[in-house]
Design a protein around this motif. Sequence first.
Motif, PDB file in Angstrom:
ATOM      1  N   SER A  76      42.271  52.801  71.684  1.00  0.00           N
ATOM      2  CA  SER A  76      41.222  53.720  72.110  1.00  0.00           C
ATOM      3  C   SER A  76      41.680  55.167  71.990  1.00  0.00           C
ATOM      4  O   SER A  76      42.862  55.469  72.159  1.00  0.00           O
ATOM      5  N   SER A  77      40.732  56.062  71.718  1.00  0.00           N
ATOM      6  CA  SER A  77      41.036  57.495  71.685  1.00  0.00           C
ATOM      7  C   SER A  77      40.396  58.227  72.866  1.00  0.00           C
ATOM      8  O   SER A  77      40.331  59.455  72.874  1.00  0.00           O
ATOM      9  N   LEU A 151      41.031  61.698  60.290  1.00  0.00           N
ATOM     10  CA  LEU A 151      42.273  61.611  59.535  1.00  0.00           C
ATOM     11  C   LEU A 151      42.343  60.228  58.898  1.00  0.00           C
ATOM     12  O   LEU A 151      42.125  59.211  59.571  1.00  0.00           O
ATOM     13  N   TRP A 152      42.627  60.190  57.584  1.00  0.00           N
ATOM     14  CA  TRP A 152      42.635  58.932  56.853  1.00  0.00           C
ATOM     15  C   TRP A 152      43.955  58.743  56.120  1.00  0.00           C
ATOM     16  O   TRP A 152      44.489  59.690  55.538  1.00  0.00           O
ATOM     17  N   HIS A 153      44.462  57.523  56.145  1.00  0.00           N
ATOM     18  CA  HIS A 153      45.613  57.136  55.334  1.00  0.00           C
ATOM     19  C   HIS A 153      45.124  56.048  54.392  1.00  0.00           C
ATOM     20  O   HIS A 153      44.983  54.894  54.778  1.00  0.00           O
ATOM     21  N   GLY A 154      44.824  56.436  53.157  1.00  0.00           N
ATOM     22  CA  GLY A 154      44.175  55.507  52.232  1.00  0.00           C
ATOM     23  C   GLY A 154      42.796  55.144  52.749  1.00  0.00           C
ATOM     24  O   GLY A 154      41.985  56.018  53.068  1.00  0.00           O
ATOM     25  N   GLN A 157      41.406  54.590  58.711  1.00  0.00           N
ATOM     26  CA  GLN A 157      41.292  55.778  59.548  1.00  0.00           C
ATOM     27  C   GLN A 157      42.399  55.780  60.595  1.00  0.00           C
ATOM     28  O   GLN A 157      42.687  54.751  61.207  1.00  0.00           O
ATOM     29  N   VAL A 158      43.017  56.947  60.788  1.00  0.00           N
ATOM     30  CA  VAL A 158      44.083  57.106  61.775  1.00  0.00           C
ATOM     31  C   VAL A 158      43.460  57.667  63.050  1.00  0.00           C
ATOM     32  O   VAL A 158      42.830  58.724  63.027  1.00  0.00           O
ATOM     33  N   ARG A 159      43.614  56.946  64.147  1.00  0.00           N
ATOM     34  CA  ARG A 159      42.993  57.370  65.403  1.00  0.00           C
ATOM     35  C   ARG A 159      43.661  58.628  65.936  1.00  0.00           C
ATOM     36  O   ARG A 159      44.882  58.700  66.038  1.00  0.00           O
ATOM     37  N   LEU A 160      42.853  59.623  66.304  1.00  0.00           N
ATOM     38  CA  LEU A 160      43.341  60.860  66.890  1.00  0.00           C
ATOM     39  C   LEU A 160      42.850  60.977  68.325  1.00  0.00           C
ATOM     40  O   LEU A 160      41.717  60.609  68.635  1.00  0.00           O
ATOM     41  N   THR A 161      43.699  61.511  69.203  1.00  0.00           N
ATOM     42  CA  THR A 161      43.248  61.828  70.550  1.00  0.00           C
ATOM     43  C   THR A 161      42.399  63.099  70.498  1.00  0.00           C
ATOM     44  O   THR A 161      42.374  63.820  69.491  1.00  0.00           O
ATOM     45  N   ALA A 162      41.712  63.397  71.609  1.00  0.00           N
ATOM     46  CA  ALA A 162      40.884  64.603  71.665  1.00  0.00           C
ATOM     47  C   ALA A 162      41.727  65.855  71.429  1.00  0.00           C
ATOM     48  O   ALA A 162      41.299  66.797  70.754  1.00  0.00           O
ATOM     49  N   THR A 163      42.942  65.866  71.981  1.00  0.00           N
ATOM     50  CA  THR A 163      43.818  67.020  71.795  1.00  0.00           C
ATOM     51  C   THR A 163      44.261  67.140  70.340  1.00  0.00           C
ATOM     52  O   THR A 163      44.315  68.244  69.782  1.00  0.00           O
TER      53      THR A 163
END
Length: 234
Positions: A76-77, A151-154, A157-163
């Motif tokens: 979860s983000s 943010l994507w790696h190939g 999708q790479v999960r990002l936090t709000a910060t």
Amino acid sequence: MSEQAESHLLIVDDDARIRALLQKFLIRQGFYVSAARDAAHARRLLDGLDFDLIVLDVMMPGEDGVSFTRALRAESSTPIMLLTARGDTDDRIAGLEAGADDYLPKPFEPKELLLRINAILRRVPQSPETSDGPKVLHLGDVRYDVERAELWHGAEQVRLTATEVQLMRIFASCPGEAVSRSKLVEDLGRDRDQAQERAVDVQITRLRRKIEADPKQPRYLQTVRGSGYMLAPD
């Protein structure tokens, strides 16, 4: 009333008095608020409800707040605010490294908690943004979609936090330019002090792990000696 009214918050604290006080105060500010007595109780609530932010005590019986943060970040983000003992710097750093968005030392004024909550909620992207700059930034095998804040790696999708979303937004607005630590603290809506600058350093370290092939020798999210940090896309 809070500017982020109608957001749904989850308070997780084993102290029934603190839970009740925070719940009553935040409801008066216009939030929807649920409360849990420990990590296991919180998991049951999270299974059935979506929350906009979790306020989480570090010191709890059973699974502590740092371990729970790490487990949440695997799936979860949702933004996380940690409540820590005032003198326990190690817990704060460990919490940020685990993926928390911010921390607040106890004891604290409820109004300060409200300010921190609103600052975190403002970082969450509400809708795609448009800009005159590049739509996509290429960072080696990673790409950052500026408008969608993704943010994507190939194909993954790479999960990002709000910060982390807000940090990427700041850097993407001025690629190739150094941004000072004090400016990052200010843009993240935090108090200007050395502790918050160290907290930003921890967030940068986490973000590098998601961007860099070798986070210890960063190519794309660089440290600029004496100036701060710089995003240097291809």
